[in-house]
Write an enzyme that holds these catalytic residues in place. Structure first.
Site, short mmCIF file in Angstrom:
data_model
loop_
_atom_site.label_atom_id
_atom_site.label_comp_id
_atom_site.label_asym_id
_atom_site.label_seq_id
_atom_site.Cartn_x
_atom_site.Cartn_y
_atom_site.Cartn_z
N ARG A 30 -7.78 -2.94 -1.01
CA ARG A 30 -6.65 -2.24 -1.65
C ARG A 30 -5.51 -3.18 -2.01
O ARG A 30 -4.34 -2.82 -1.90
CB ARG A 30 -6.10 -1.13 -0.74
N ARG A 34 -0.21 0.71 -4.75
CA ARG A 34 1.20 1.08 -4.76
C ARG A 34 2.16 0.09 -4.12
O ARG A 34 3.36 0.15 -4.35
CB ARG A 34 1.38 2.46 -4.13
N ARG A 43 0.86 2.39 -13.91
CA ARG A 43 0.28 3.71 -13.68
C ARG A 43 1.18 4.87 -14.09
O ARG A 43 0.76 6.02 -14.05
CB ARG A 43 -0.05 3.85 -12.19
N ASP A 79 -12.49 3.68 -8.09
CA ASP A 79 -12.47 4.46 -6.85
C ASP A 79 -13.89 4.90 -6.52
O ASP A 79 -14.75 4.96 -7.40
CB ASP A 79 -11.56 5.69 -6.96
N TYR A 154 -16.39 13.66 1.38
CA TYR A 154 -15.40 14.29 0.48
C TYR A 154 -16.01 15.49 -0.24
O TYR A 154 -15.35 16.52 -0.40
CB TYR A 154 -14.89 13.27 -0.55
O1 CP3 Z 1 -7.60 -3.01 -4.61
C1 CP3 Z 1 -8.66 -2.46 -4.26
O2 CP3 Z 1 -9.11 -2.48 -3.09
C2 CP3 Z 1 -9.55 -1.86 -5.34
C3 CP3 Z 1 -9.48 -0.52 -5.59
C4 CP3 Z 1 -9.94 0.59 -4.67
C5 CP3 Z 1 -9.32 1.86 -4.74
N1 CP3 Z 1 -10.03 2.74 -3.99
C6 CP3 Z 1 -8.13 2.14 -5.55
C7 CP3 Z 1 -7.29 3.30 -5.17
C8 CP3 Z 1 -11.01 0.70 -3.79
C9 CP3 Z 1 -11.98 -0.37 -3.33
C10 CP3 Z 1 -11.07 2.07 -3.39
C11 CP3 Z 1 -12.11 2.61 -2.52
C12 CP3 Z 1 -11.87 3.86 -1.80
N2 CP3 Z 1 -11.37 5.04 -2.28
C13 CP3 Z 1 -12.25 4.06 -0.46
C14 CP3 Z 1 -12.92 3.03 0.40
C15 CP3 Z 1 -11.94 2.02 0.86
C16 CP3 Z 1 -11.06 2.46 1.98
O3 CP3 Z 1 -9.85 2.46 1.79
O4 CP3 Z 1 -11.59 2.77 3.06
C17 CP3 Z 1 -11.90 5.36 -0.10
C18 CP3 Z 1 -12.10 6.02 1.25
C19 CP3 Z 1 -11.36 5.99 -1.27
C20 CP3 Z 1 -10.86 7.37 -1.41
C21 CP3 Z 1 -9.41 7.34 -1.76
N3 CP3 Z 1 -8.92 7.07 -3.04
C22 CP3 Z 1 -8.30 7.50 -0.90
C23 CP3 Z 1 -8.38 7.82 0.57
C24 CP3 Z 1 -7.14 7.31 -1.69
C25 CP3 Z 1 -5.70 7.29 -1.23
C26 CP3 Z 1 -4.93 8.50 -1.60
C27 CP3 Z 1 -3.43 8.20 -1.56
O5 CP3 Z 1 -2.79 8.42 -2.56
O6 CP3 Z 1 -2.96 7.74 -0.51
C28 CP3 Z 1 -7.55 7.06 -3.00
C29 CP3 Z 1 -6.70 6.77 -4.16
C30 CP3 Z 1 -6.63 5.34 -4.55
N4 CP3 Z 1 -7.71 4.53 -4.74
C31 CP3 Z 1 -5.46 4.60 -4.85
C32 CP3 Z 1 -5.87 3.32 -5.24
C33 CP3 Z 1 -5.01 2.18 -5.72
C34 CP3 Z 1 -4.04 5.15 -4.79
C35 CP3 Z 1 -3.85 5.97 -6.03
C36 CP3 Z 1 -2.43 5.99 -6.51
O7 CP3 Z 1 -1.89 4.93 -6.81
O8 CP3 Z 1 -1.88 7.09 -6.63
#
Ligand code: CP3
Length: 349
Positions: A30, A34, A43, A79, A154
């Protein structure tokens, strides 16, 4: 597939193959997101999944942490639910929550809604990966997908869950239904990873973030065969295959045996102990993300400890034990990158 030759001598790929490195490579799960003001600006007014389908934004957001931190690898901005959405499945990402499914998968008709993903569904991914690989030059691009269990959690729960009660209930009440769902999700992961590697990604990481919620027996019976199918199918490409989950101390041996070349470790198990559990292979990790808020005087000795413990494995890729929290200070992350690279640098013999 056009991978510049300089990539093969990158610290990340050398470490992932257990070969001698110029320094311990470092990147952050990640790292795009943000915590970066430039991410929030890119974004603005665009939903998460919409942004993942726009190659111009995917390229820009993937490059942001590479530019700012000088990390040793980029991870593709997307994602784990994106390929499902691209194949028409109704899933959204709710800001501050995560993936949300309005009509959760609970029966055979639900499983039938999980369609195979074709390269045509994710043409924007091919376009973005190709452009990224040419812009990144000697910095490798990591492609990724969600592992069947974590994505299924999910779909079955309808959103994030603490106990995965409905998912576990499905496994035990109707194993055939569970295996049918997990098998479809394995195919989705294979298709999405194949698209990224064929477009030029240098390595892949399979996220089974929530597998740590399972018992060893349930993992072995209900999850491992599907994860092994993904690793087996991607093996033909010869790129390093990394596997990661949170709270997986008890599962590290099986997650390794599922077919990972590199195992990601969260902060709970020190790397010298982790390698006893995985068997001799490169490890990735494992600074506790909470330490990002503890001040440099607390962070530096933790990095030193992790670098020392990492020498017990045949390769070490420095990372956090989980993702960068949204309120992390980018300057602290930058300082960690510089420190790891300098501290671990050695002149080849
Ligand atoms: O920089 C990176 O690592 C690459 C991008 C990446 C994202 N999601 C971007 C993202 C990766 C590798 C993921 C994988 C992902 N998504 C996982 C596995 C990794 C982990 O963290 O264990 C999981 C469980 C998800 C599901 C998911 N997507 C969650 C739990 C969330 C967070 C929700 C939140 O807003 O807190 C997301 C959204 C997400 N995926 C964001 C990003 C940058 C945030 C979205 C935003 O900016 O609003």
């Amino acid at each position: 597939m056009t991978r510049p030759p300089a990539l093969e001598s990158s610290a990340y790929l050398l470490a992932a193959r257990g070969q001698p490195v110029p320094h311990t490579p470092v990147w952050f799960m990640r790292q795009a997101g943000r915590a970066l003001p430039e991410y929030r600006a890119a974004r603005e007014g665009i939903s998460m999944l919409e942004s993942c389908m726009r190659p111009d934004l995917v390229v820009e957001i993937t490059l942001q942490p590479v530019r700012r931190y000088g990390v040793d690898a980029a991870i593709f901005y997307s994602d784990i639910v994106l390929p499902l959405r691209a194949a028409g499945f109704d899933v959204e990402i709710k800001p501050g929550v995560g993936p949300v499914v309005a009509d959760p998968v609970r029966d055979a008709a639900g499983v039938a809604r999980v369609r195979p993903v074709t390269p045509g569904d994710v043409q924007f991914t091919t376009d973005a990966v190709q452009q990224l690989v040419s812009e990144l030059g000697g910095t490798p691009l990591i492609g990724f997908a969600g592992a069947p269990f974590t994505v299924a959690s999910y779909l079955v729960e309808g959103g994030p869950s603490k106990d995965f009660a409905r998912t576990k209930a499905m496994m035990h009440r109707d194993p055939d239904l569970w295996h049918a769902l997990a098998d479809r999700l394995a195919d989705v992961a294979i298709a999405y990873l194949a698209v990224q590697v064929e477009a030029g990604a240098s390595a892949i990481q399979l996220f089974d973030s929530w597998a740590g919620g399972l018992s060893l027996r349930d993992y072995e019976r209900f999850v491992m065969p599907h994860t092994a199918k993904v690793f087996e199918a991607i093996g033909q490409y010869g790129v390093p295959r990394v596997h990661f989950g949170v709270n997986t101390g008890e599962l590290l041996g099986l997650m390794s045996a599922a077919g990972a070349d590199v195992v990601g470790v969260d902060w709970r198990v020190p790397l010298d102990e982790a390698v006893r559990r995985t068997g001799p292979k490169p490890l990735q990790g494992n600074l506790d993300p909470a330490l990002l808020f503890a001040g440099w005087d607390a962070i530096a000795p933790e990095i030193d400890r992790i670098l020392t413990e990492g020498t017990a494995a045949p390769g070490h890729i420095f990372n956090l034990g989980h993702g960068v929290p949204p309120d992390a200070d980018p300057d602290v992350l930058h300082r960690i990158v510089k420190y790891v690279q300098a501290k671990s640098a050695h002149v080849p013999a």
